[in-house]
Design an enzyme around this catalytic site. Structure first.
Site, PDB file in Angstrom:
ATOM      1  CD  GLU A   1       6.678  -1.234  -2.452  1.00  0.00           C
ATOM      2  OE1 GLU A   1       7.861  -1.511  -2.594  1.00  0.00           O
ATOM      3  OE2 GLU A   1       5.787  -2.110  -2.436  1.00  0.00           O
TER       4      GLU A   1
ATOM      5  CB  CYS B   1      29.255 -27.790  14.186  1.00  0.00           C
ATOM      6  SG  CYS B   1      28.833 -26.637  12.856  1.00  0.00           S
TER       7      CYS B   1
ATOM      8  CE  LYS C   1      -1.498   5.781   4.724  1.00  0.00           C
ATOM      9  NZ  LYS C   1      -2.458   4.727   4.356  1.00  0.00           N
TER      10      LYS C   1
ATOM     11  CE  LYS D   1      -6.417   6.302   6.732  1.00  0.00           C
ATOM     12  NZ  LYS D   1      -6.333   4.970   6.136  1.00  0.00           N
TER      13      LYS D   1
ATOM     14  CG  ASP E   1      -1.977  -1.021   1.148  1.00  0.00           C
ATOM     15  OD1 ASP E   1      -2.166  -1.564   0.044  1.00  0.00           O
ATOM     16  OD2 ASP E   1      -2.621  -1.285   2.173  1.00  0.00           O
TER      17      ASP E   1
ATOM     18  CB  CYS F   1      26.524 -29.006   8.754  1.00  0.00           C
ATOM     19  SG  CYS F   1      26.922 -27.413   9.503  1.00  0.00           S
TER      20      CYS F   1
ATOM     21  NE  ARG G   1     -13.448   5.422  -0.237  1.00  0.00           N
ATOM     22  CZ  ARG G   1     -12.435   5.587   0.588  1.00  0.00           C
ATOM     23  NH1 ARG G   1     -12.573   6.350   1.643  1.00  0.00           N
ATOM     24  NH2 ARG G   1     -11.303   4.978   0.380  1.00  0.00           N
TER      25      ARG G   1
HETATM   26 ZN    ZN Z   1      27.971 -28.133  11.354  1.00  0.00          ZN
END
Ligand code: ZN
Length: 645
Positions: free
Chosen positions: A12, A410, A293, A91, A10, A386, A112
């Site tokens: 934009e 890890c 706004k 609003k 909106d 991973c 409207r």
């Molecule tokens: Zn990992």
């Protein structure tokens, strides 16, 4: 837009429309009869149309306090300096409608539309419970011959979420926001379906009043319609001066998230109807009302890539890298995708344009894809290992959507974990951020959290950008962190499912790390606010051989493993806190948790009973109120001191 499936946000749309208006002013010869600036609302696309007795205007928008002040100046000038009162109303982000009552009976409901003609949605509006089918009789007073009220049809956030959840299951297109959902629901030909959407209605003004009691002000109208059986928004306020209007706007911009429905700003109206008449209207909008706004919470952007991050518990989280875009007042360049199922559900890929949403402090999320990429970028593939260590990954539990790296050493998990361990809410080691941690791990000096306490000055001096002073400060910060209370240590250890609050509860309950280690899952499960999942996580954590080794090393280094007696009490018991403005380094949730953990209470509005108002950057109207009432105001650093005491 007409199908309630917009492809841009909106804000934009508004920005483009504003630009078009300016261009048309500048180059009138280029004006097009069919320009979107000639329309107030949307095109009617149903067969039954309704001609409004009195034109339904749309409001001019303002986007800053300055623009709002300019509007006030025009009003004052238009009234030749006469005193003026205002009414400020939230609003509601819904669909405007006009409801006509003849001799007290609901006969016609219309959208409207373009302002002159709208769609007949009487059959659908009849299903809305807050639309009275008959006005309430007040004493012996006759009903007005004709009363046309105007207001906003909307959907509560909870109902909106449920609607989209069920559409997701049935494979229907999702609605981008509650307003689109409301609009779509009002257009359904089968009103039985509309009834299931739980639409709501707030009255905010009237178009026609024939044969009724005269109304002199907007405020009087809002009061009167309640007696007739309508709902008007309970947050509306009569403002004696413009200062009050500004405060109202500021306050609600701050706490819009506390409402159960979406608001996108404040409508400010001149209260006196005769003054309204004198001010009149332009072709498009009344001069006596304006919309203020709030910053838009939705925006569109392009997905540049989808990356997979490894968190401190090893969970793999896909993240969308985005073309930077302004949303909710900040620039966003990435959005979480939560898990791999979410990618599939959204059908999102690199190159797509997506609709983003950011509400309050919440991490931005992708609502939906609005335009699929036309180029052929390889679709996203769920990794088999991973991405950080190449280790094995698996779903932690059957049926769980999250994948986790199974490699206990890890490096990425260690990195995220150590950053968490040193973070402000945990051991609070200043200077031990991402940069220092990455380097320390790369040097191979750190294999668990305790290794931090055995670092030497000459090692730190080998790190990039570390000179005598910086190294000395970091060592001091590490030393200082040894004295943190047990709750912070427990939180810092990063046990699955144990957040700041749970860590605090555990530390208070058991007092020492040894006693926590000895506690059975049943004992933990029985503590209020704890549960089976947390109890299991703790048991699993202490069972690990690496944990036993870690705790031994921490103790050897002299790290405190006891909760101070004072903290086991409730230092802030009975104290009421109000927060306003941004606190550096803490989210609002974190700051509130710090208070409640200590037995204090967080309330939303300032009164004489409030003990402390914590005022951060750019405090709102609560600050002024605290000053007026003489309530003790705390600066962020004073609040921090209080918490640490
Ligand atoms: Zn990992």
């Amino acid at each position: 837009y007409n199908l309630a499936q917009p492809t841009i946000s909106d804000s934009e749309y508004d920005a483009l429309l504003r630009r078009l208006l300016l261009l048309e002013e500048q180059f009138p010869e280029l004006k097009d009869l069919n320009s979107p600036t000639r329309r107030v609302g949307i095109k009617v696309n149903a067969a039954a149309t309704v001609t409004h007795r009195v034109k339904m205007y749309s409001l001019d928008n303002t986007y800053s306090p300055d623009e709002l002040s300019e509007w006030r100046d025009r009003v004052v000038k238009g009234l030749a300096g006469e005193a003026v009162e205002f009414v400020a109303e939230l609003k509601i982000d819904g669909v405007s409608a006009a409801l006509t009552y003849e001799n007290g009976v609901f006969v016609l409901g219309a959208t409207r539309g373009d302002g002159l003609t709208g769609e007949d949605v009487t059959h659908n509006l009849r299903t809305v419970r807050s639309v009275p089918l008959k006005l309430r009789k007040i004493g012996n007073k006759p009903f007005p011959r004709i009363l046309e009220v105007r207001g906003e049809v909307y959907m509560n956030l909870k109902d909106f979420k449920e609607l989209n959840d069920s559409r997701r299951e049935t494979g229907d297109v999702l609605f981008a926001n509650p307003r689109n959902a409301t609009s779509g629901s009002l257009k359904l030909l089968d009103a039985r379906l509309t009834a299931r959407r739980h639409l709501q209605f707030f009255v905010h003004s009237f178009g026609v009043l024939e044969g009724g009691e005269e109304i002199r002000t907007q405020w009087e109208f809002l009061e009167k319609v309640k007696a007739d059986g309508f709902r008007s928004n309970p947050e509306s306020r009569l403002c004696k001066d413009f200062e009050d209007v500004m405060k109202f706007c500021q306050a609600w911009q701050e706490k819009r998230n506390t409402l159960s429905y979406e608001v996108d700003g404040v409508v400010v109206k001149v209260n006196d109807l005769r003054q309204q008449e004198r001010l009149g209207a332009t072709l498009k909008s009344p001069r006596w009302a304006v919309a203020y706004k709030f910053p838009a919470r939705q925006a569109t952007s392009k997905v540049l890539a989808i990356e997979v991050q490894v968190g401190r518990t090893g969970v793999l989280t896909p993240v969308a890298r985005l073309e930077p875009v302004l949303c909710g007042g900040v620039t966003i360049s990435s959005a979480t995708l939560h898990n791999f199922d979410e990618i599939k559900r959204l059908g999102v890929n690199a190159g797509d344009r997506v609709l983003l949403e950011r509400a309050g402090d919440v991490i931005p999320k992708i609502v939906k894809v609005v335009e699929q990429s036309r180029s052929t970028i390889a679709p996203f593939v769920v990794p088999k290992t991973c991405p950080a260590c190449g280790g094995e990954i698996a779903k932690v539990k059957a049926g769980e959507v999250a994948y986790r790296c199974l490699n206990a050493s890890c490096p990425k998990q260690m990195e995220r974990g150590l950053i968490h361990f040193a973070s402000r809410g945990a051991m609070d080691i200043e200077g031990m951020g991402e940069q220092a941690v990455t380097q320390l791990l790369a040097k191979g000096w750190i294999h668990d959290f305790a290794d931090v306490y055995f670092l030497k000055q000459d090692q730190l001096l080998q790190l990039e950008l570390f000179k005598e002073k910086k190294a000395g400060n970091l060592l001091k910060a590490i030393e200082k962190s040894k004295t943190r209370p047990l709750a912070r240590l427990v939180y810092g250890l990063g046990i699955n499912n144990i957040g700041q609050k749970a860590a605090s509860v555990l530390a208070r309950r058991f007092g020492t790390l040894d006693d926590l280690e000895k506690a059975s899952p049943e004992t933990i499960d029985a503590i209020p606010d704890m549960g089976e999942v947390m109890a299991d996580s703790i048991a699993r954590f202490f069972r690990q051989p690496t944990t036993k080794k870690l705790i031994g090393k921490l103790k050897k280094a002299g790290v405190n493993t006891v909760e101070p007696a004072a903290r086991r009490g409730q230092a802030l018991a009975g104290k009421k806190f109000v927060f306003t403005g941004e606190l550096p380094g803490w989210t609002r949730d974190e700051a509130e948790a710090l208070v409640t953990q200590r037995g204090g209470e967080v309330v939303s509005s300032v009164s004489k009973k409030t003990d402390f108002v914590v005022a951060g950057h750019e405090p709102g109207s609560k600050y002024a109120k605290a000053l007026a009432l003489g309530v003790k105001i705390l600066k962020p650093e004073e609040f921090e001191d209080m918490i640490h005491e």
